[in-house]
Write an enzyme that holds these catalytic residues in place. Structure first.
Site, short mmCIF file in Angstrom:
data_model
loop_
_atom_site.label_atom_id
_atom_site.label_comp_id
_atom_site.label_asym_id
_atom_site.label_seq_id
_atom_site.Cartn_x
_atom_site.Cartn_y
_atom_site.Cartn_z
N LEU A 39 42.26 43.45 31.32
CA LEU A 39 41.88 42.22 32.03
C LEU A 39 40.37 42.06 31.84
O LEU A 39 39.57 42.43 32.70
CB LEU A 39 42.27 42.36 33.51
CG LEU A 39 42.56 41.08 34.27
CD1 LEU A 39 43.49 40.14 33.53
CD2 LEU A 39 43.12 41.41 35.64
N HIS A 40 40.00 41.46 30.68
CA HIS A 40 38.59 41.44 30.28
C HIS A 40 37.67 40.68 31.24
O HIS A 40 36.73 41.24 31.81
CB HIS A 40 38.46 40.76 28.90
CG HIS A 40 39.34 41.31 27.83
ND1 HIS A 40 39.06 42.48 27.16
CD2 HIS A 40 40.49 40.85 27.29
CE1 HIS A 40 39.98 42.69 26.25
NE2 HIS A 40 40.87 41.73 26.31
N ASP A 41 37.88 39.36 31.32
CA ASP A 41 36.86 38.49 31.93
C ASP A 41 36.62 38.72 33.43
O ASP A 41 35.48 38.52 33.89
CB ASP A 41 37.20 37.02 31.66
CG ASP A 41 37.11 36.68 30.17
OD1 ASP A 41 36.39 37.40 29.44
OD2 ASP A 41 37.76 35.72 29.73
#
Ligand code: BDR
Ligand code: CA
Length: 316
Positions: A245-247
């Site tokens: 879950l990058h952002d």
């Protein structure tokens, strides 16, 4: 402890399921974060879709009042590369959300960024880029005076130990517009980077996805459906327990920086080489005398990160 004043932020984004969760996390955290505006950029999907998706996410959170500005529809020097193979045709595949009705502001995102930084007191606006850096770089090119007025740029992009996800050497956001990234990394404003080294530790495992769904609210259910969709691709690619879950690492950092650790180092962008274009050349081991220009994160307390997201989504 709850902060007394919320930080003013502009979220610059190309939603994307993980961008959507980053926005929802910010909207669920009004004590810490005050969203002045959301600016959209071409990235995961073309601009028209990223702008539509940003509006859908705000409406999902019951916030049609958020001001959304559409920005650049292509990178500075090259044609656009998109990531439908990860995010689906719409960029926000997974849940079925209604077509948005809230307006897009008339002003171009780049003008909005410049005007806001000039209007607010210096050092009081944080930029949160979650996609290619085209809007931010264009604003800096057009109005170099704004660099000194930025409180901080906290961005998702790049990698050192994890190297690349769109090419063997480059992370997607930097790869799509390396010329823009170079301008941003050289601008002199304080920069904090959430690279793949961090985001690949923030995995949506089944229990974490179940926790979103168990909120049993429109936001919780849509988030679980988005992360479910997103997960398919990354699980296959990396053989990991879930998708990164990058952002949301960007907005989580602004809410609770203690969840993350890293090093203040020199980071330069490769723009020339065919083979390694878009690589973030990070002097993690301090082997050059190049001046540090960014705090490059390396680790995250992933349980704390997911607990924070779940708690804040529950407020929407
Ligand atoms: C980044 O690329 C996009 O696909 C994601 O939204 C994230 O911003 C990860 O490399
Ligand atoms: Ca993104």
């Amino acid at each position: 402890m709850a902060k007394t004043t919320a930080k003013n932020i502009i979220i610059d984004t190309d939603p994307g399921q993980d961008d959507a969760v980053a926005i929802l996390l910010a909207l669920g955290s009004p004590q810490e974060l005050s969203i002045l505006g959301i600016t959209t950029v071409a990235g995961n999907v073309p601009l028209e879709l990223t702008t539509r998706n940003a509006r859908m996410v705000c409406e999902l959170a019951g916030r049609p009042d958020v001001a959304i500005y559409a920005g650049c529809d292509r990178p500075l020097a090259h044609s656009l590369v998109t990531a439908e193979h990860v995010h689906g045709k719409t960029g926000l595949d997974g849940p079925t959300l209604p077509e948005p009705t809230m307006p897009v502001q008339d002003k171009h995102a780049v003008d909005y960024i410049i005007e806001t930084l000039r209007a607010e007191p210096p050092g009081t606006v944080t930029l949160c880029p979650l996609g290619p850096l085209t809007n931010i770089a264009t604003a800096l090119q057009r109005a170099p005076d704004i660099a000194d007025r930025i409180e901080e740029i906290v961005l998702m992009g790049g990698a050192y130990f994890e190297v690349g996800n769109i090419t063997p050497a480059a992370e997607f956001n930097i790869y799509v517009d390396p010329e823009a990234a170079e301008i941003v990394f050289k601008c002199g404003a304080p920069i904090t980077v959430m690279p793949l080294d961090v985001t690949h530790k923030a995995l949506v495992t089944k229990p974490r996805n179940d926790a979103f769904r168990a909120l049993d609210t429109p936001v919780g259910i849509a988030t679980a459906q988005m992360t479910d969709f997103f997960e398919r691709f990354d699980k296959e690619k990396y053989g990991s327990a879930g998708a990164p879950l990058h952002d949301p690492c960007v907005t989580a950092y602004l809410i609770n920086p203690d969840l993350f650790s890293g090093r203040h180092i020199n980071v330069e962008i490769e723009t020339q080489s065919k083979l390694t274009r878009g690589m973030t050349v990070a002097d993690w081991w301090n082997v050059t005398d190049r001046a540090p220009n960014a705090t490059f994160m390396g680790d995250v307390d992933s349980d704390g990160f997911f607990a924070l997201i779940t708690e804040r989504l529950a407020r929407l």
